[in-house]
Design a protein around this motif. Structure first.
Motif, PDB file in Angstrom:
ATOM      1  N   ASN A 179     -10.725  -3.811  -4.202  1.00  0.00           N
ATOM      2  CA  ASN A 179     -10.720  -2.643  -3.224  1.00  0.00           C
ATOM      3  C   ASN A 179     -11.011  -3.094  -1.762  1.00  0.00           C
ATOM      4  OD1 ASN A 179     -11.786  -1.185  -5.755  1.00  0.00           O
ATOM      5  ND2 ASN A 179     -10.652   0.172  -4.827  1.00  0.00           N
ATOM      6  N   ALA A 180     -10.405  -2.673  -0.884  1.00  0.00           N
ATOM      7  CA  ALA A 180     -10.769  -2.950   0.472  1.00  0.00           C
ATOM      8  C   ALA A 180     -10.869  -1.817   1.270  1.00  0.00           C
ATOM      9  CB  ALA A 180      -9.561  -3.704   0.990  1.00  0.00           C
ATOM     10  N   GLN A 181     -12.007  -1.753   2.164  1.00  0.00           N
ATOM     11  CA  GLN A 181     -12.141  -0.409   3.110  1.00  0.00           C
ATOM     12  C   GLN A 181     -12.319  -1.199   4.619  1.00  0.00           C
ATOM     13  OE1 GLN A 181     -15.233   1.875   1.668  1.00  0.00           O
ATOM     14  NE2 GLN A 181     -15.829   2.952   3.571  1.00  0.00           N
ATOM     15  N   TRP A 182     -11.652  -0.320   5.500  1.00  0.00           N
ATOM     16  CA  TRP A 182     -11.775  -0.504   6.908  1.00  0.00           C
ATOM     17  C   TRP A 182     -12.301   0.864   7.483  1.00  0.00           C
ATOM     18  CZ3 TRP A 182      -8.679   1.826  10.789  1.00  0.00           C
ATOM     19  CH2 TRP A 182      -9.059   1.310  12.199  1.00  0.00           C
ATOM     20  N   SER A 183     -13.559   0.567   8.361  1.00  0.00           N
ATOM     21  CA  SER A 183     -14.079   1.652   9.102  1.00  0.00           C
ATOM     22  C   SER A 183     -14.012   1.414  10.429  1.00  0.00           C
ATOM     23  CB  SER A 183     -15.625   1.960   8.329  1.00  0.00           C
ATOM     24  OG  SER A 183     -16.181   3.085   8.879  1.00  0.00           O
ATOM     25  N   LYS A 184     -13.752   2.139  11.326  1.00  0.00           N
ATOM     26  CA  LYS A 184     -13.786   2.302  12.754  1.00  0.00           C
ATOM     27  C   LYS A 184     -14.567   3.309  13.363  1.00  0.00           C
ATOM     28  CE  LYS A 184     -11.534   0.727  16.809  1.00  0.00           C
ATOM     29  NZ  LYS A 184     -12.625  -0.267  17.265  1.00  0.00           N
ATOM     30  N   ARG A 185     -15.412   3.236  14.214  1.00  0.00           N
ATOM     31  CA  ARG A 185     -15.832   4.512  15.175  1.00  0.00           C
ATOM     32  C   ARG A 185     -14.995   4.437  16.554  1.00  0.00           C
ATOM     33  NH1 ARG A 185     -19.673   7.826  14.533  1.00  0.00           N
ATOM     34  NH2 ARG A 185     -20.783   6.759  12.952  1.00  0.00           N
ATOM     35  N   LEU A 186     -14.161   5.358  16.425  1.00  0.00           N
ATOM     36  CA  LEU A 186     -13.258   5.413  17.553  1.00  0.00           C
ATOM     37  C   LEU A 186     -14.071   5.853  19.120  1.00  0.00           C
ATOM     38  CD1 LEU A 186     -10.528   7.358  16.100  1.00  0.00           C
ATOM     39  CD2 LEU A 186     -10.855   4.933  16.269  1.00  0.00           C
ATOM     40  N   ASN A 187     -15.177   6.865  18.949  1.00  0.00           N
ATOM     41  CA  ASN A 187     -15.813   6.920  20.226  1.00  0.00           C
ATOM     42  C   ASN A 187     -17.214   7.625  19.422  1.00  0.00           C
ATOM     43  OD1 ASN A 187     -15.218   9.869  19.663  1.00  0.00           O
ATOM     44  ND2 ASN A 187     -13.228   9.315  20.617  1.00  0.00           N
ATOM     45  N   GLU A 188     -17.864   8.394  20.388  1.00  0.00           N
ATOM     46  CA  GLU A 188     -19.011   8.947  19.932  1.00  0.00           C
ATOM     47  C   GLU A 188     -19.118  10.020  18.835  1.00  0.00           C
ATOM     48  OE1 GLU A 188     -21.664   9.960  23.188  1.00  0.00           O
ATOM     49  OE2 GLU A 188     -22.147   8.005  23.594  1.00  0.00           O
ATOM     50  N   ASN A 189     -17.916  10.562  18.678  1.00  0.00           N
ATOM     51  CA  ASN A 189     -17.511  11.978  18.121  1.00  0.00           C
ATOM     52  C   ASN A 189     -16.328  11.538  17.049  1.00  0.00           C
ATOM     53  OD1 ASN A 189     -19.465  13.200  19.762  1.00  0.00           O
ATOM     54  ND2 ASN A 189     -17.599  13.775  21.150  1.00  0.00           N
ATOM     55  N   GLN A 190     -15.757  10.536  16.906  1.00  0.00           N
ATOM     56  CA  GLN A 190     -14.507  10.585  16.093  1.00  0.00           C
ATOM     57  C   GLN A 190     -14.758   8.954  15.215  1.00  0.00           C
ATOM     58  OE1 GLN A 190     -11.445  10.217  18.851  1.00  0.00           O
ATOM     59  NE2 GLN A 190     -11.182  12.595  18.317  1.00  0.00           N
ATOM     60  N   LYS A 191     -14.583   9.169  13.828  1.00  0.00           N
ATOM     61  CA  LYS A 191     -14.688   8.136  12.942  1.00  0.00           C
ATOM     62  C   LYS A 191     -13.341   7.981  12.040  1.00  0.00           C
ATOM     63  CE  LYS A 191     -17.420   5.525   9.647  1.00  0.00           C
ATOM     64  NZ  LYS A 191     -18.896   5.573   9.059  1.00  0.00           N
ATOM     65  N   ILE A 192     -12.752   6.997  11.619  1.00  0.00           N
ATOM     66  CA  ILE A 192     -11.798   6.849  10.772  1.00  0.00           C
ATOM     67  C   ILE A 192     -12.021   5.698   9.584  1.00  0.00           C
ATOM     68  CG2 ILE A 192     -10.500   5.044  12.155  1.00  0.00           C
ATOM     69  CD1 ILE A 192      -7.719   6.521  11.028  1.00  0.00           C
ATOM     70  N   GLU A 193     -11.623   6.029   8.481  1.00  0.00           N
ATOM     71  CA  GLU A 193     -11.717   5.231   7.280  1.00  0.00           C
ATOM     72  C   GLU A 193     -10.471   4.946   6.574  1.00  0.00           C
ATOM     73  OE1 GLU A 193     -15.149   6.243   4.974  1.00  0.00           O
ATOM     74  OE2 GLU A 193     -16.443   6.803   6.411  1.00  0.00           O
ATOM     75  N   LEU A 194     -10.170   4.070   6.195  1.00  0.00           N
ATOM     76  CA  LEU A 194      -9.190   3.499   5.201  1.00  0.00           C
ATOM     77  C   LEU A 194      -9.328   2.745   4.062  1.00  0.00           C
ATOM     78  CD1 LEU A 194      -6.434   2.922   8.008  1.00  0.00           C
ATOM     79  CD2 LEU A 194      -6.761   4.909   6.688  1.00  0.00           C
ATOM     80  N   LYS A 195      -8.855   3.213   2.823  1.00  0.00           N
ATOM     81  CA  LYS A 195      -9.191   2.354   1.600  1.00  0.00           C
ATOM     82  C   LYS A 195      -7.924   2.012   0.951  1.00  0.00           C
ATOM     83  CE  LYS A 195     -12.017   5.288  -0.095  1.00  0.00           C
ATOM     84  NZ  LYS A 195     -13.120   5.787  -0.952  1.00  0.00           N
ATOM     85  N   ALA A 196      -7.890   1.002   0.103  1.00  0.00           N
ATOM     86  CA  ALA A 196      -6.576   0.768  -0.801  1.00  0.00           C
ATOM     87  C   ALA A 196      -7.159  -0.062  -1.917  1.00  0.00           C
ATOM     88  CB  ALA A 196      -5.652  -0.019   0.019  1.00  0.00           C
ATOM     89  N   GLY A 197      -6.774  -0.170  -3.089  1.00  0.00           N
ATOM     90  CA  GLY A 197      -7.128  -0.721  -4.222  1.00  0.00           C
ATOM     91  C   GLY A 197      -6.189  -0.797  -5.206  1.00  0.00           C
ATOM     92  N   VAL A 198      -6.163  -2.050  -6.300  1.00  0.00           N
ATOM     93  CA  VAL A 198      -5.224  -2.357  -7.001  1.00  0.00           C
ATOM     94  C   VAL A 198      -6.275  -2.777  -8.443  1.00  0.00           C
ATOM     95  CG1 VAL A 198      -5.300  -4.845  -6.370  1.00  0.00           C
ATOM     96  CG2 VAL A 198      -3.443  -3.802  -7.722  1.00  0.00           C
ATOM     97  N   GLN A 199      -5.700  -2.419  -9.512  1.00  0.00           N
ATOM     98  CA  GLN A 199      -6.509  -2.622 -10.813  1.00  0.00           C
ATOM     99  C   GLN A 199      -5.445  -2.785 -11.971  1.00  0.00           C
ATOM    100  OE1 GLN A 199      -8.515   1.341 -10.601  1.00  0.00           O
ATOM    101  NE2 GLN A 199      -6.776   2.158 -12.036  1.00  0.00           N
ATOM    102  N   ASP A 200      -5.728  -3.321 -13.013  1.00  0.00           N
ATOM    103  CA  ASP A 200      -5.127  -4.019 -13.967  1.00  0.00           C
ATOM    104  C   ASP A 200      -5.910  -3.898 -15.418  1.00  0.00           C
ATOM    105  OD1 ASP A 200      -2.387  -5.728 -14.887  1.00  0.00           O
ATOM    106  OD2 ASP A 200      -4.203  -6.319 -15.988  1.00  0.00           O
ATOM    107  N   ALA A 201      -5.899  -3.205 -16.151  1.00  0.00           N
ATOM    108  CA  ALA A 201      -6.611  -3.215 -17.473  1.00  0.00           C
ATOM    109  C   ALA A 201      -5.744  -3.654 -18.721  1.00  0.00           C
ATOM    110  CB  ALA A 201      -7.181  -1.890 -17.603  1.00  0.00           C
ATOM    111  N   LYS A 202      -6.327  -4.239 -19.670  1.00  0.00           N
ATOM    112  CA  LYS A 202      -5.568  -4.743 -20.819  1.00  0.00           C
ATOM    113  C   LYS A 202      -6.442  -4.500 -21.904  1.00  0.00           C
ATOM    114  CE  LYS A 202      -2.580  -8.241 -18.274  1.00  0.00           C
ATOM    115  NZ  LYS A 202      -2.456  -9.225 -18.194  1.00  0.00           N
ATOM    116  N   ALA A 203      -5.967  -4.489 -23.114  1.00  0.00           N
ATOM    117  CA  ALA A 203      -6.695  -4.590 -24.274  1.00  0.00           C
ATOM    118  C   ALA A 203      -5.740  -4.823 -25.551  1.00  0.00           C
ATOM    119  CB  ALA A 203      -7.260  -2.944 -24.565  1.00  0.00           C
ATOM    120  N   THR A 204      -6.343  -5.599 -26.437  1.00  0.00           N
ATOM    121  CA  THR A 204      -5.374  -5.891 -27.575  1.00  0.00           C
ATOM    122  C   THR A 204      -6.404  -5.683 -28.980  1.00  0.00           C
ATOM    123  OG1 THR A 204      -6.522  -8.161 -27.686  1.00  0.00           O
ATOM    124  CG2 THR A 204      -4.277  -7.903 -26.378  1.00  0.00           C
ATOM    125  N   TRP A 205      -5.746  -5.392 -29.833  1.00  0.00           N
ATOM    126  CA  TRP A 205      -6.227  -5.222 -31.190  1.00  0.00           C
ATOM    127  C   TRP A 205      -5.710  -5.823 -32.422  1.00  0.00           C
ATOM    128  CZ3 TRP A 205      -4.229  -1.244 -28.326  1.00  0.00           C
ATOM    129  CH2 TRP A 205      -3.103  -0.512 -28.931  1.00  0.00           C
TER     130      TRP A 205
END
Length: 725
Positions: A294-320
């Motif tokens: 996962n990656a997250q970017w956070s930036k305060r644009l000014n005293e009253n505004q803030k933006i956050e962006l997130k992205a993720g990738v996942q891979d799960a495997k199982a065998t029996w």
């Protein structure tokens, strides 16, 4: 006005109970000064009670003290002692509700498929947050509540931590260890934990069914079994934070988990029976693997505004690889699945005036699951038309939300939200090609009323709309024959039904209300008393029917499939009290006594509308559960001891009009002792599940058939050495 009246009614109901514990509390100002001094000494870290008290919604917070108390090597053992939480067959439950009603999250995001709490070391965790109601900026898939596992943040300075442990259940001890490397280099800080573990345990089973002996006479068929389960694995949760500037940060979080397991079951029948067909001995093994970034970017644009962006990738495997043995026609089942997903989310926050923080955002997820399974009976393909064919299921989830954090005045605050989620699913395979979609609109209101300016006494109230989506495995239409009746030309019995998914399942929708009174004492103690109610539509339950012959199965057979059967309601009262003995019971203990007490009691009631009888409750929800515990630090010795007892009474559940499940009582008694050699080194001894009770269940149907299973468990002994290098 209506919410105000409800809050006052709850407060008046709580005061007689609370007054017993609070009669000797000192002035708020004195307690505030002591807490401020303690915060300064520990480097500014707020206590668990401080985080809980300041939260905008009702939640419980458990930090290092709770995580380390018993020297547990996995998080599941920590959770089972927490108020209102139980762990049943590896699944985490809240408020007595079954698997799937509780949302498990990692750092605020839903846990990926294949994630195993019982294979995550508590030393990799910063804290655990238990929320009682959904919020707009997080998934509304939390009918019972949500458990948020916050992984460790990089520290402010370089650290080297080592934990070595060993646990014993049967035969010989099994080692485990966790090493954590943490560094800070200017604006960049990172932490790299690595855990390795092994396990070995044994269960003794007593199984009984009504049957026929060799002469055709009615008897109770009995079978004894021994299950030996062992395996090993490792996991890691590296994290990197980069402070680009005072207003901009980037965070990268990884998670990797890999394990190998083996389960051997040896059975012995006390006689030869014509019927029923009992279990065979088996040898089962498999692997699991989970990778997530996962990656997250956070930036305060000014005293009253803030933006956050997130992205993720996942891979799960199982065998029996499962094989029945000691039988003329062994059943051999080999297969595996992969579950891959992408997530992307964002949030924009705007301060409106001095009172409102308004946030808007989105939450997107795409998942694909592929599964293959090959089964042979005596070396011959089972169900040749579908054997070995791949089945697939896709999920496309899109959510958008609006949230307003509102400080109405110094005593009143509110969190108002609206979340819209749309989920589209497809399921395909031999004879299956289904599409399904549904939308859920969730209005969410949380109110907090401080009864004193410092917020030591408050009432919380919430009205929420949440849902429980069908699990992706429930949507897959693959037909699986029961292992005890592996020949498709042979009719099975009702308690050994085949299984098949239902691609057209609808989600369970729940409307709920929560009201809670909380009191935070000057010496660090806490008392809470809460009430909750949920009204659930389209309840999902497994229903067994006798299906007519088909092209795949040429004879009538009993089949179990998930089905939306009814509406349901559930309500409960939850009480929690903890603190120093001298503060809670001043007439019995001196204020300086280093004894901490804690107790909790939860009472539940539920009703499934479509079922009759007094036991038409939600699946496996007990009538009540309670816990008591203490820890004591010896004066003049670096030794701390403690114990916790969790008890749940026996109860019956009417699962369908034809089937009932009786669950015997359960008891979990744990104790620990910690010897602190220095501020950097300590040794813990633990004994979990002392004087164990058998886990006993009786499943019966109206025809008179039943299955009685008693699982004997053993005490688990543990030893853990913690060192800061």
């Amino acid at each position: 006005m209506k919410t105000h009246a409800i809050a006052r009614a709850c407060l008046l109901a709580c005061l007689p109970v609370a007054s017993i514990a609070f009669a000797q509390e000192g002035p708020p100002g004195e307690g505030g000064s002591r807490r401020l001094d303690r915060v300064e000494i520990t480097g500014g870290r707020p206590s668990d009670n401080d985080l809980r008290r300041k939260a905008s919604v009702s939640k419980q917070v458990y930090g290092r003290e709770e995580l380390d108390r018993y020297g547990d090597t996995n998080v599941a053992d920590v959770l089972k002692r927490l108020p209102g939480i139980s762990v049943v067959d590896g699944a985490v439950r809240m408020r007595g509700l079954g698997n799937g009603y509780t949302m498990v999250m990692i750092n605020g995001d839903p846990a990926p498929p294949g994630f195993k709490l019982d294979q995550l070391d508590p030393s990799q965790i910063e804290r655990i947050e238990v929320s009682k109601g959904a919020t707009a900026d997080q998934s509304a898939q939390s009918v019972a509540g949500a458990i948020n596992v916050i992984l460790k943040e990089p520290p402010r300075s370089s650290q080297r931590d080592l934990r070595l442990g060993a646990s014993y259940n049967v035969e010989s001890p099994r080692p485990s260890g966790t090493f954590t490397l943490s560094e800070r280099m200017g604006p960049v800080s990172f932490t790299l934990p690595l855990s390795a573990f092994m396990w070995l345990n044994r269960q003794d089973l007593d199984i009984r069914r009504p049957g026929l002996d060799q002469n055709g006479q009615a008897v109770e068929a009995r079978q004894e079994a021994v299950t030996r389960n062992h395996g090993h694995g490792f996991n890691s949760a590296p994290r990197l934070n980069w402070k680009i500037s005072d207003d901009e940060t980037v965070s990268l979080q990884g998670f990797a988990q890999k394990g190998w397991w083996n389960n051997e079951t040896t059975v012995r029948n006390d006689a030869v029976y014509l019927a029923p067909k009992l279990d065979d001995s088996s040898d089962n093994e498999g692997t699991w693997q989970l990778l997530r970034a996962n990656a997250q970017w956070s930036k305060r644009l000014n005293e009253n505004q803030k933006i956050e962006l997130k992205a993720g990738v996942q891979d799960a495997k199982a065998t029996w690889n499962n094989l029945t043995i000691d039988t003329p026609r062994p059943v051999h089942n080999v297969g595996g699945n992969t579950d891959r997903g992408l997530t992307q989310a964002g949030k924009f926050s705007q301060l409106v005036g001095d009172d409102h923080t308004v946030s808007v955002g989105w939450d997107l997820e795409w998942r694909r699951r592929n599964e293959t399974r090959t089964t042979t009976v005596g070396g011959v393909d089972q169900l040749p038309a579908v054997n070995g064919e791949a089945f697939r299921a896709n999920i496309d989830r899109r959510a958008f939300f609006l949230q307003d954090e509102w400080e109405i005045n110094p005593l009143w605050s509110a969190s108002l939200g609206l979340r819209s989620e749309r989920i589209a699913t497809t399921s395909s395979g031999i004879g299956v090609d289904a599409r399904n979609s549904f939308s859920v609109l969730s209005p969410l209101v949380h109110l907090n009323w401080k009864l004193d300016p410092k917020g030591r006494e408050m009432v919380r109230a919430s009205v929420t709309r949440s849902y429980k989506p069908p699990e992706i495995t429930q949507l897959m239409g693959r037909y699986a024959l029961n292992v005890n009746y592996p020949d498709e030309k042979q009719t099975n019995d009702e308690l050994n039904a085949d299984r098949v998914g239902n691609p057209m399942l609808k989600p369970e929708l729940a409307t709920g209300i929560d009201i809670a009174y909380e009191r935070y004492m000057s010496g660090g103690g806490m008392f809470s008393l809460g009430f909750f109610h949920r009204s659930i539509n389209d309840l999902i339950r497994n229903v067994t029917t006798l299906d007519a012959p088909t092209a795949i199965v040429p004879v009538p057979r009993y089949v179990m499939r998930p089905t939306n059967i009814s509406r349901a309601t559930t309500s409960g009262i939850e009480m929690e009290l903890k603190g120093r003995a001298g503060e809670l019971l001043p007439s019995l203990f001196d204020a300086k006594t280093a004894l901490n007490l804690r107790t909790a009691l939860s009472v539940y009631r539920s009703r499934v509308k479509a079922l009759s009888g007094p036991d038409a409750r939600l699946d496996q929800q007990p009538p009540w559960t309670g816990s008591v515990g203490f820890d004591y630090r010896f004066s003049g010795l670096p030794l701390t001891v403690g114990s916790t007892l969790v008890y749940t009474p026996g109860y019956a559940t009417q699962q369908t009009e034809r089937q009932t499940l009786d669950q015997w009582r359960s008891r979990q008694l744990d104790l620990f002792a910690q010897w602190t050699f220095s501020p950097k080194t300590s040794l813990r001894f633990s004994a979990n599940n002392l004087a164990p009770l058998d886990n006993t269940r009786l499943t019966s149907v109206t025809s008179g058939d039943y299955t009685y299973v008693a699982r004997g468990s053993r005490t688990q002994l543990g030893l853990a050495l913690d060192m800061k290098l």
